[in-house]
Each structure stands twice: as structure tokens, then as C-alpha cells.
Design a protein around this motif. Structure first.
Motif, mmCIF file in Angstrom:
data_model
loop_
_atom_site.group_PDB
_atom_site.id
_atom_site.type_symbol
_atom_site.label_atom_id
_atom_site.label_comp_id
_atom_site.label_asym_id
_atom_site.label_seq_id
_atom_site.Cartn_x
_atom_site.Cartn_y
_atom_site.Cartn_z
ATOM 1 N N ALA A 41 -20.732 -59.723 19.383
ATOM 2 C CA ALA A 41 -21.947 -59.540 18.588
ATOM 3 C C ALA A 41 -21.642 -58.792 17.290
ATOM 4 O O ALA A 41 -22.298 -59.004 16.266
ATOM 5 C CB ALA A 41 -22.982 -58.750 19.406
ATOM 6 N N LEU A 42 -20.634 -57.944 17.329
ATOM 7 C CA LEU A 42 -20.330 -57.111 16.158
ATOM 8 C C LEU A 42 -19.509 -57.865 15.110
ATOM 9 O O LEU A 42 -19.725 -57.687 13.903
ATOM 10 C CB LEU A 42 -19.572 -55.855 16.626
ATOM 11 N N LEU A 43 -18.567 -58.703 15.555
ATOM 12 C CA LEU A 43 -17.606 -59.307 14.628
ATOM 13 C C LEU A 43 -18.261 -59.999 13.422
ATOM 14 O O LEU A 43 -17.809 -59.802 12.283
ATOM 15 C CB LEU A 43 -16.670 -60.281 15.366
ATOM 16 N N PRO A 44 -19.331 -60.788 13.620
ATOM 17 C CA PRO A 44 -19.900 -61.468 12.450
ATOM 18 C C PRO A 44 -20.517 -60.508 11.431
ATOM 19 O O PRO A 44 -20.759 -60.888 10.287
ATOM 20 C CB PRO A 44 -21.002 -62.357 13.050
ATOM 21 N N GLN A 45 -20.739 -59.272 11.850
ATOM 22 C CA GLN A 45 -21.347 -58.306 10.910
ATOM 23 C C GLN A 45 -20.294 -57.567 10.089
ATOM 24 O O GLN A 45 -20.623 -56.822 9.174
ATOM 25 C CB GLN A 45 -22.174 -57.291 11.691
ATOM 26 N N LEU A 46 -19.019 -57.744 10.468
ATOM 27 C CA LEU A 46 -17.952 -56.998 9.793
ATOM 28 C C LEU A 46 -17.341 -57.807 8.652
ATOM 29 O O LEU A 46 -17.406 -59.034 8.652
ATOM 30 C CB LEU A 46 -16.838 -56.654 10.789
ATOM 31 N N LYS A 47 -16.731 -57.079 7.715
ATOM 32 C CA LYS A 47 -16.006 -57.740 6.621
ATOM 33 C C LYS A 47 -14.503 -57.764 6.909
ATOM 34 O O LYS A 47 -13.789 -58.631 6.433
ATOM 35 C CB LYS A 47 -16.223 -56.984 5.316
ATOM 36 N N TRP A 48 -14.015 -56.766 7.628
ATOM 37 C CA TRP A 48 -12.564 -56.689 7.876
ATOM 38 C C TRP A 48 -12.289 -56.132 9.268
ATOM 39 O O TRP A 48 -13.116 -55.410 9.846
ATOM 40 C CB TRP A 48 -11.874 -55.851 6.798
ATOM 41 N N LEU A 49 -11.127 -56.507 9.757
ATOM 42 C CA LEU A 49 -10.708 -56.059 11.081
ATOM 43 C C LEU A 49 -9.193 -55.883 11.061
ATOM 44 O O LEU A 49 -8.462 -56.802 10.681
ATOM 45 C CB LEU A 49 -11.083 -57.102 12.139
ATOM 46 N N SER A 50 -8.745 -54.691 11.451
ATOM 47 C CA SER A 50 -7.304 -54.443 11.515
ATOM 48 C C SER A 50 -6.837 -54.518 12.965
ATOM 49 O O SER A 50 -7.456 -53.929 13.850
ATOM 50 C CB SER A 50 -6.990 -53.054 10.950
ATOM 51 N N PHE A 51 -5.726 -55.231 13.160
ATOM 52 C CA PHE A 51 -5.134 -55.281 14.504
ATOM 53 C C PHE A 51 -4.018 -54.248 14.683
ATOM 54 O O PHE A 51 -3.209 -54.352 15.593
ATOM 55 C CB PHE A 51 -4.617 -56.689 14.819
ATOM 56 N N GLY A 52 -3.966 -53.253 13.800
ATOM 57 C CA GLY A 52 -3.058 -52.128 13.989
ATOM 58 C C GLY A 52 -1.588 -52.522 13.899
ATOM 59 O O GLY A 52 -1.209 -53.523 13.299
#
Ligand SMILES: Cc1ncc(COP(=O)(O)O)c(C=O)c1O
Length: 383
Positions: free
Chosen positions: A187-198
Motif C-alpha cells: 500500500a505504501l510503495l505507490p506513494q513513494l518517490k524513491w526506495l533504497s535497497f541498502g
């Protein structure tokens, strides 16, 4: 020219294959790579590394400042916990700040209204050979779990960071983590602009399936309209840096033991923390806990440091020839988590840092002195 030991040698020609792989992954996957300064902060090499990575990520105010001052580009700030009196300075250096907990986001998030704010997430899946470096261990304090996120979290953050790997060379395990991330944080992913996989993904290893990796990252980023980041530390500097030491003495207690002019706790701390045997040039590593060393044929030696610690033991090795006092030994793959952790325990001589540029030019990047040792211990000012 024979350099005075002990010294670390950062060699750009040896770092180049990892840098080129990083560039390839960025081009093919659309992900961006930021250097994890906690692993490698020797800024003499940043002019070179800057050609391949878009910026840095950090673990503290001082690392954030170093990334901003010495690397430039994108500066990501992260800390397990920021203090109230440092957050304003942190956000003055970075374009993205990542809070570790909902509590920190609540208390300090208002300082970051003018930059992009992220939250570390804990997806409860990961890959680490050591419990000590397992961010999803029981009771982990690292990142917010899905069941604790408030419904409106997507209104308060623009991005997220998930760091759950340590030396993970198994693409299948990384890929299945992404499935779980999609399920847990769907549910959160579509609201984000970026995501870091570390960090912790061994994608610069020659045998890593880079095409599958790039495809997986690109699909993920397109499906959720996200800019993906990776935070390589070890993967960026693997094979780039040696520690060169000299044999000062050979003592015998069932097995000949080489005592060298460096130490494990002081100069290769992770060898002690994680109890592994570092590669040693032109020799074959043997099990650290082997009980039969004295009865094995060949030139078998324990290699130990010169601090007072009884367990100052780099490892056991089979050499192709006898070793003599005065010989130099080279640990060829120690770029990560060595120079950032070195210390003055026992007051033993701190290795110099040499830096060989791609052109072949050799520079002395640091020559620690007695005065550095003295000033690190006490430096009194009237308050
Ligand atoms: C948040 C974060 N990012 C990146 C890294 C770098 O990991 P590695 O050096 O294993 O690539 C670490 C290592 O602990 C980390 O905690």
C-alpha cells in the motif's frame, strides 16, 4: 620503491572492475548507487569513485558532512538515532534524510521539511551469515515494521530505505526479498518517490548474475514508479586495497608463528569481530580452529599481530616457501571496514595509507605520527 610497512594501499586499477560494474548496473537498471561511507571513507579516492557513483550515504552527522564536503553529488543522511542538537546540521548537508524509527520521524521530521524525507523499513526478511550484522534479528531496532506503520505514513515520507543484506551473493534470495517487500509494503510503495535497497549485495562479484539483477530492479522500479537506490560499501571496494605488513619475529609453539608489524584489532578489526581468515597473497588459508597444524606437511604458519591481545591472530596459512624475518606479507582484499575502524590500541604504529591512481602515480595519503596518537588520547582545552 620499497615502502615502509605497515601500510594500506588503495589501488584504483584494482578498484576499476567494481566501479565499471556499478556503472553498468546503473545504466541497465535505472538504479542509482551511493557509496556507504561507513565501509570506506578514504577520500583520497573520491575523485576517482565520483565518476561512477552518484553520491554517498552515511551513518552519522560527521559522515554526512564528509560526504557533502569531499564527495558531493547526492548526499543521503541516515543514523540509527539523531540527537536533537545535530539534526539541523545534518539536513543542511543532505538532499535526503532517512529516519530509523517512527519516533525519530515524529520528533525530528519537521527539521527536514525542505528536503526529501525517508524512513527505514524492516521487512523481516534478509540475508546475513552473521547474527551480529543481521538487521532483521529478533528485537532488531533497525527500521519500522509494516504492522507498526500508521495509515497516513505515505503523506509524511517521500522515500524509504531497506537494508537487510550482508555479503549476499545469492540473487535468488535478494529477489525473493523484493516479493516480500511488495507484499508487506504494497500500500505504501505507490506513494513513494524513491526506495533504497541498502548495501550488502555482492553484485560486483564476477559471478553475480548481473542481467537478472538489473532486470529485477528495473521491473520493480517501473511497476511502482520508484527511483531505486543501492548503497554499496563492500561491493564498491572489494579487491581494491591491500594491507602490507612485515614479519618482525617468528616464535614457535607447536607451530611457527609469524609476528607482524600490525594487529587484527587495530588494523583489520572485522577479522576479529567476525572470526574469519583474510586472504593472504600467495598463500592458502587454513581453518582458524584447525587442531593439527603442527603435524601438517609444508610451510604452515600462524600469522599474528603484535598487540598484547592473545588472540591477535590473522589466520593460519600454507605458504609455498619458508618465511623469514623481514619478509613482507600482503592481505590483498581489505578495503572495506578496515581504515574506517583502525585505532591506536597499544600505541602500535598506525599503517600509512598509500593511494595509487589509475595513471600509476603513487601518493602518500596519510602518514600517522606519534603526535596523532598523542592528540587522539587527550587534547585538553579550558571549558
Ligand atoms: C544502511 C546501510 N547501508 C549500506 C551499508 C553497506 O553495506 P555493505 O558494506 O555490506 O555493502 C550498510 C552496512 O552496514 C548499512 O547499514
Amino acid at each position: 620503491m620499497r615502502l615502509s610497512t605497515p601500510y594500506y594501499l588503495i589501488d584504483e586499477a584494482r578498484m576499476l572492475p567494481a566501479m565499471e560494474r556499478i556503472r553498468l548496473v546503473q545504466e541497465r537498471s535505472g538504479a542509482k548507487c551511493v557509496l556507504a561511507l561507513k565501509c570506506f571513507s578514504s577520500w583520497c579516492a573520491f575523485d576517482f569513485m565520483r565518476q561512477y557513483l552518484v553520491g554517498t550515504t552515511s551513518s552519522s552527522l560527521w559522515e554526512t558532512r564528509l560526504g557533502h564536503e569531499k564527495f558531493g553529488g547526492e548526499t543521503h543522511g541516515y543514523s540509527v538515532a539523531y540527537a536533537d542538537d545535530e539534526i539541523a546540521e545534518v539536513v543542511s548537508y543532505c538532499d535526503k534524510v532517512i529516519f530509523n524509527s517512527l519516533g525519530q520521524l515524529d520528533r525530528l521530521g519537521h527539521h527536514a521539511a525542505h528536503i526529501s524525507v525517508g524512513l527505514r523499513l524492516n521487512p523481516e526478511v534478509g540475508h546475513s551469515g552473521y547474527e551480529l550484522s543481521n538487521p532483521i534479528c529478533q528485537y532488531s531496532r533497525l527500521g519500522a515494521r509494516a504492522q507498526n506503520l500508521p495509515d497516513n505514513i505515505g503523506d509524511r515520507i517521500q522515500g524509504a530505505m531497506i537494508h537487510v543484506n550482508c555479503d549476499n551473493d545469492d540473487f535468488g534470495s535478494f529477489s525473493s526479498q523484493l516479493d516480500v517487500v511488495e507484499k508487506r509494503f504494497g500500500a505504501l510503495l505507490p506513494q513513494l518517490k524513491w526506495l533504497s535497497f541498502g548495501g550488502g549485495i555482492a553484485f560486483t562479484n564476477e559471478s553475480y548474475p548481473i542481467d537478472d539483477f538489473c532486470r529485477r530492479l528495473r521491473d520493480f522500479s517501473e511497476r511502482h514508479s520508484l527511483q531505486i537506490y543501492l548503497e554499496p560499501g563492500e561491493a564498491a571496494v572489494t579487491d581494491s586495497t591491500s594491507l602490507v605488513v612485515k614479519v618482525l619475529d617468528i616464535v614457535e609453539n607447536e607451530v611457527p608463528t609469524l609476528v607482524v608489524d600490525a594487529g587484527v584489532e587495530t588494523h583489520l578489526l572485522d577479522v576479529l569481530t567476525y572470526n574469519f581468515t583474510p586472504e593472504l597473497f600467495e598463500s592458502e588459508p587454513l581453518a582458524k580452529d584447525a587442531k593439527d597444524l603442527g603435524s601438517r606437511p609444508g610451510h604452515i604458519y600462524r600469522v599474528c599481530g603484535r598487540t598484547c591481545l592473545a588472540g591477535d591472530h590473522f589466520g593460519n596459512y600454507a605458504f609455498p616457501r619458508p618465511v623469514a624475518i623481514g619478509d613482507e606479507l600482503r592481505f590483498p582484499n581489505v578495503g572495506g571496514y578496515s581504515m574506517v575502524k583502525k585505532n591506536f590500541f597499544n600505541g602500535i604504529k598506525m599503517p600509512a595509507i598509500y593511494h595509487r591512481k589509475l595513471s600509476g602515480e603513487l601518493r602518500l595519503a596519510q602518514q600517522p605520527t606519534y603526535e596523532d596518537f598523542r592528540e587522539a588520547l587527550t587534547h585538553t582545552h579550558l571549558v
